[in-house]
Scaffold this active site. Sequence first.
Site, PDB file in Angstrom:
ATOM      1  N   GLU A 137      -4.916  18.378   6.519  1.00 50.65           N
ATOM      2  CA  GLU A 137      -3.832  17.404   6.404  1.00 50.65           C
ATOM      3  C   GLU A 137      -2.791  17.905   5.400  1.00 50.65           C
ATOM      4  OE1 GLU A 137      -5.866  13.559   5.560  1.00 50.65           O
ATOM      5  OE2 GLU A 137      -5.411  13.111   7.652  1.00 50.65           O
ATOM      6  N   ASN A 161       0.420   5.577   0.279  1.00 44.10           N
ATOM      7  CA  ASN A 161      -0.352   6.823   0.233  1.00 44.10           C
ATOM      8  C   ASN A 161       0.584   8.024   0.154  1.00 44.10           C
ATOM      9  OD1 ASN A 161      -0.944   5.656   3.192  1.00 44.10           O
ATOM     10  ND2 ASN A 161      -1.172   7.836   3.429  1.00 44.10           N
ATOM     11  N   ASP A 162       0.435   9.037   0.953  1.00 44.89           N
ATOM     12  CA  ASP A 162       1.059  10.350   0.711  1.00 44.89           C
ATOM     13  C   ASP A 162       2.535  10.336   0.290  1.00 44.89           C
ATOM     14  OD1 ASP A 162      -1.206  10.490   2.298  1.00 44.89           O
ATOM     15  OD2 ASP A 162      -0.309  11.740   3.823  1.00 44.89           O
ATOM     16  N   TRP A 207       0.828  -1.213   0.000  1.00 46.77           N
ATOM     17  CA  TRP A 207       0.000   0.000   0.000  1.00 46.77           C
ATOM     18  C   TRP A 207       0.862   1.262   0.000  1.00 46.77           C
ATOM     19  CZ3 TRP A 207      -5.402   0.946   0.910  1.00 46.77           C
ATOM     20  CH2 TRP A 207      -5.709   2.274   1.246  1.00 46.77           C
ATOM     21  N   ARG A 264      -0.202  17.045  12.821  1.00 51.60           N
ATOM     22  CA  ARG A 264       0.657  16.171  12.000  1.00 51.60           C
ATOM     23  C   ARG A 264       1.094  16.789  10.675  1.00 51.60           C
ATOM     24  NH1 ARG A 264      -4.386  13.510  12.203  1.00 51.60           N
ATOM     25  NH2 ARG A 264      -5.532  13.467  10.232  1.00 51.60           N
ATOM     26  N   ASP A 265       1.960  16.027  10.015  1.00 49.76           N
ATOM     27  CA  ASP A 265       2.421  16.270   8.644  1.00 49.76           C
ATOM     28  C   ASP A 265       3.309  17.519   8.522  1.00 49.76           C
ATOM     29  OD1 ASP A 265       0.709  14.129   8.317  1.00 49.76           O
ATOM     30  OD2 ASP A 265      -0.905  15.299   7.400  1.00 49.76           O
ATOM     31  N   GLN A 279       4.182   7.143   2.314  1.00 53.29           N
ATOM     32  CA  GLN A 279       3.494   6.327   3.309  1.00 53.29           C
ATOM     33  C   GLN A 279       3.331   4.930   2.732  1.00 53.29           C
ATOM     34  OE1 GLN A 279       1.922   7.710   6.659  1.00 53.29           O
ATOM     35  NE2 GLN A 279       3.954   8.347   6.037  1.00 53.29           N
ATOM     36  N   PHE A 322       4.089   8.546  10.291  1.00 56.55           N
ATOM     37  CA  PHE A 322       3.162   9.297   9.441  1.00 56.55           C
ATOM     38  C   PHE A 322       3.910  10.321   8.574  1.00 56.55           C
ATOM     39  CE2 PHE A 322      -1.390   8.830  11.374  1.00 56.55           C
ATOM     40  CZ  PHE A 322      -1.334   7.468  11.136  1.00 56.55           C
ATOM     41  N   SER A 323       3.133  11.108   7.838  1.00 55.74           N
ATOM     42  CA  SER A 323       3.700  11.962   6.790  1.00 55.74           C
ATOM     43  C   SER A 323       4.617  13.052   7.302  1.00 55.74           C
ATOM     44  CB  SER A 323       2.573  12.595   5.985  1.00 55.74           C
ATOM     45  OG  SER A 323       2.050  11.625   5.110  1.00 55.74           O
TER      46      SER A 323
HETATM   47  C1  FRU Z   1      -3.089  12.021   4.670  1.00 58.75           C
HETATM   48  C2  FRU Z   1      -2.774  11.328   5.995  1.00 58.75           C
HETATM   49  C3  FRU Z   1      -1.856  12.192   6.838  1.00 58.75           C
HETATM   50  C4  FRU Z   1      -1.162  11.173   7.705  1.00 58.75           C
HETATM   51  C5  FRU Z   1      -1.006  10.004   6.765  1.00 58.75           C
HETATM   52  C6  FRU Z   1      -1.093   8.652   7.425  1.00 58.75           C
HETATM   53  O1  FRU Z   1      -3.484  11.145   3.674  1.00 58.75           O
HETATM   54  O2  FRU Z   1      -3.969  11.008   6.673  1.00 58.75           O
HETATM   55  O3  FRU Z   1      -2.513  13.202   7.557  1.00 58.75           O
HETATM   56  O4  FRU Z   1       0.069  11.623   8.177  1.00 58.75           O
HETATM   57  O5  FRU Z   1      -2.034  10.121   5.790  1.00 58.75           O
HETATM   58  O6  FRU Z   1      -0.756   7.651   6.505  1.00 58.75           O
END
Ligand code: FRU
Length: 481
Positions: free
Chosen positions: A215, A36-37, A34, A159-160, A53, A97-98
């Site tokens: 986010e 993501n970001d 998987w 976060r992020d 991610q 996380f991000s």
């Molecule tokens: C955005 C998010 C971020 C977080 C990450 C977790 O898509 O929700 O806010 O850090 O993905 O995977």
Amino acid sequence: MLLSFSIFAFVFLRNANAENNFYPRYHLAPEHGWMNDPNGFCIFNNEYHLFYQYNPNSSYVPGIAHWGHAVSKDLFHWKHLPIAMYPDQWYDEGGVFSGSALVDNSTMYLYYTGNVNHPNETPNHNQYQAMAMSTDGINVVKYDNNPIINGTQLQPDLRDPKVWKHGDKYYMVLGNSFNDGKLGRALLYTSPDKINWEKASVLAESDGFLGYMFECPDFFEIDGYFVLLFSPQGIKPRGDKYRNLYQTGYLIGTFDYETNNFTVLSKFQEFDHGHDLYATQSEVDENGNRIVIAWFDMWDQNYPENAQGFTGQMTIPRVISVTNDLRLKQTPVQSISLARGRNTYSGRTKGGAVVVLEDNVGEVVVKAPRYRDFALFIESDSGSVKLSYDFKKGRVTLDRGGNDGVRRTSWRPQGKLVWKIYIDSSSIELFCGEGEVTFSSRFFPTGSVRVRLAPHSDAEEMIVNGMKRTVDITSANETTG
Ligand code: FRU
């Protein structure tokens, strides 16, 4: 014979590779599992590094986030590197996380959010900001005295971090939720030394309209303005706007480094108008261009690629600029020419004509008169995606069919109608004009992919180019997965 078959089967199981018809050729996707970001997008030792991610253990769920890692000299030829960070500390055991990268003194500093879950408790998680370092661009070591920001009063959603340097100070923008989790905002922190951070200001906050959580905020100067690019959650759909589960958009204004005050001059605008673009991150290239890359997917979708061993990919990296009416324009980075294959079709084309794409990928450029409706279909045996321009209403529509298939926005060509369309196995990116409007949507074709002009939609010119496989699909994580 038996031996070579079993080697093939081994690789096939571990990588979501070329055998899978939804797996992209020139967009970065995880080898398996998987994605993501985008995270930690930077140039280090003359190469682009992109972290993301990553759940190496399943393509069906985000799981407990790791940082995957890939490297490229040109933003298309990507090579996967070993996983950069595992959720192995008390402050990130619920997910690395991000976050972002800052290259300073020949070192890559990575800032990220450590997520800690508290099942059966309220709040059910805490988020700490942490730092890690790499001197070789491959091995990443987490800082001993993490977390660097505890943010006790700002929990649970903080976060992020996106970090940059200005003058001799360091700046960090963070996403946050306030008012009991009902409103989102972007906070600015500053630091004299990269390690000790203080809250400096609130860059922007929701009064309800912009939802309950921001986010992946990014904040940068471009063309004399400052842009806050972020992914707010909780904006309600209004007509053709904000139809995705979550949005990505921006505010444009001016910023004063003395007072840390961001004065917003524009309305909130969506960054893209398709179904599947979220969690942007930007970086400046060696020519000073601001390049944005995003997750080419959306939370809570159930796309059939997960049965092929992977979920998620990155968009084409795009150079952005600010228009006179305070909007962002986006065009694919120039190095896309390195991914372009041979020309397979070109010429004046009558409505109704069909061009079959080689290997279900391609770059399609169409030019048509600006004072007429125009439409084309990107179709396969399992349905079609219709792209259309409505001259009277001055708007563009992408309709991928099914439930919630339509996305639409206002646009009028400045000169001729020019569309650049990038198709890659299971994705479509449409750039209208000079990139005043873009649509990024996933689709899942069966059999060959064809482009068909609608009846009466004559193109003054139509060019179709192949696209090469640029992402190295041999695994970097075979021994660790
Ligand atoms: C955005 C998010 C971020 C977080 C990450 C977790 O898509 O929700 O806010 O850090 O993905 O995977």
